[in-house]
Design a protein around this motif. Sequence first.
Motif, short mmCIF file in Angstrom:
data_model
loop_
_atom_site.label_atom_id
_atom_site.label_comp_id
_atom_site.label_asym_id
_atom_site.label_seq_id
_atom_site.Cartn_x
_atom_site.Cartn_y
_atom_site.Cartn_z
N THR A 21 0.86 -1.18 0.00
CA THR A 21 0.00 0.00 0.00
C THR A 21 0.90 1.24 0.00
OG1 THR A 21 -1.56 -1.27 1.33
CG2 THR A 21 -1.92 1.10 1.22
N TYR A 22 0.48 2.32 -0.65
CA TYR A 22 1.29 3.54 -0.75
C TYR A 22 2.63 3.25 -1.44
CZ TYR A 22 -2.16 4.98 2.67
OH TYR A 22 -3.35 5.23 3.31
N SER A 23 2.57 2.58 -2.57
CA SER A 23 3.77 2.11 -3.27
C SER A 23 4.73 3.22 -3.69
CB SER A 23 3.39 1.28 -4.48
OG SER A 23 2.68 2.06 -5.43
N GLU A 24 4.24 4.46 -3.77
CA GLU A 24 5.11 5.58 -4.17
C GLU A 24 5.31 6.59 -3.06
OE1 GLU A 24 3.65 7.27 -7.85
OE2 GLU A 24 3.36 5.28 -8.70
N ASP A 25 4.74 6.35 -1.89
CA ASP A 25 4.84 7.32 -0.79
C ASP A 25 5.54 6.68 0.41
OD1 ASP A 25 4.62 9.34 1.03
OD2 ASP A 25 2.43 9.29 1.17
N SER A 29 3.19 6.31 6.99
CA SER A 29 3.47 5.45 8.15
C SER A 29 3.35 3.97 7.82
CB SER A 29 2.54 5.81 9.31
OG SER A 29 1.20 5.59 8.94
N TYR A 30 2.85 3.63 6.65
CA TYR A 30 2.84 2.23 6.19
C TYR A 30 4.28 1.68 6.17
CZ TYR A 30 2.30 -1.74 3.02
OH TYR A 30 2.33 -3.00 2.46
N PHE A 31 5.24 2.57 5.91
CA PHE A 31 6.66 2.19 5.90
C PHE A 31 7.30 2.66 7.21
CE2 PHE A 31 5.67 2.49 1.38
CZ PHE A 31 6.20 1.30 0.91
N GLN A 32 7.81 1.73 7.98
CA GLN A 32 8.51 2.08 9.21
C GLN A 32 9.96 2.43 8.86
OE1 GLN A 32 8.10 -0.66 12.44
NE2 GLN A 32 9.49 0.48 13.73
N SER A 82 10.16 -5.95 -5.25
CA SER A 82 10.95 -5.10 -6.14
C SER A 82 10.79 -3.63 -5.77
CB SER A 82 10.52 -5.32 -7.60
OG SER A 82 9.19 -4.92 -7.81
N VAL A 83 11.76 -2.84 -6.19
CA VAL A 83 11.72 -1.39 -6.00
C VAL A 83 12.59 -0.76 -7.09
CG1 VAL A 83 13.73 -1.23 -4.45
CG2 VAL A 83 11.87 0.44 -4.26
N PHE A 84 12.22 0.45 -7.48
CA PHE A 84 13.03 1.24 -8.40
C PHE A 84 13.99 2.08 -7.56
CE2 PHE A 84 9.09 0.23 -10.45
CZ PHE A 84 9.40 0.01 -11.78
N ALA A 85 15.25 2.13 -7.95
CA ALA A 85 16.25 2.85 -7.15
C ALA A 85 17.26 3.55 -8.05
CB ALA A 85 16.96 1.88 -6.21
N LYS A 86 17.76 4.67 -7.54
CA LYS A 86 18.77 5.46 -8.26
C LYS A 86 19.82 5.93 -7.26
CE LYS A 86 19.30 9.47 -11.27
NZ LYS A 86 18.59 10.41 -12.15
N LYS A 87 21.06 5.84 -7.66
CA LYS A 87 22.18 6.24 -6.82
C LYS A 87 22.08 7.72 -6.44
CE LYS A 87 26.69 7.43 -8.60
NZ LYS A 87 27.25 8.35 -7.76
N ILE A 186 2.73 -1.86 -10.74
CA ILE A 186 1.31 -1.65 -10.42
C ILE A 186 1.25 -0.63 -9.29
CG2 ILE A 186 -0.83 -2.75 -9.66
CD1 ILE A 186 0.59 -5.47 -10.51
N PRO A 187 0.93 0.65 -9.57
CA PRO A 187 0.86 1.65 -8.50
C PRO A 187 -0.32 1.39 -7.57
CG PRO A 187 0.20 2.61 -10.60
CD PRO A 187 0.65 1.22 -10.88
#
Length: 188
Positions: A21-25, A29-32, A82-87, A186-187
């Motif tokens: 949930t909240y895949s782009e945010d 608080s979904y992410f600790q 999975s996650v998108f990441a940039k240095k 899938i957002p």
Amino acid sequence: VDYDGTASSLLVEPERTNEVTYSEDFSNSYFQKIRSTISTDQIVSPDGTLSGDKFIEDSALGTKLLWSQDEVVSIGDVLTWSVFAKKGEREWIMLRESNAGNFTVFFDLENGVIGTSSGVDSSKIEDLGSGWYRCSITYTTTGTTARGRLYLADADNGDSYQGNGTSGLYIWGAQLEEGSYATSYIPT
């Protein structure tokens, strides 16, 4: 039909659900956040909008991470995180799942290669251009809950270190799905 601006092609994928949930945010608080913070909308993300978040370490000694809320799974499920990441100032990120088993992979966002890995069925780093990569791990669960974790790292296999309070990297588009590979984002 998938269109890249020049040519179209048929995109055939199985139907999947992004359990995050909240895949782009990542500030939600979904992410600790543990010994880390999130600064929202700092960079243009792979979808072309200003929605890439900066994942920033604190100044303590230890691991710097964030994790999603638990998702209920069954023992033996095959999942892909999975996650998108940039240095940014940091060039290494680690994806980990430790609720449904002990699965770990380090990704080098400078050179686009996979570093140390443990316990996973497979892992992948995909170059999306403009410095963005999609990093993914696939694993077979040995527990009944799954929780995607992201760690900042200062080197391959270096997830515990002295932070400086300002360094980090960029993230966007977290996805946890049932299946043996990452489908199109899938957002949520």
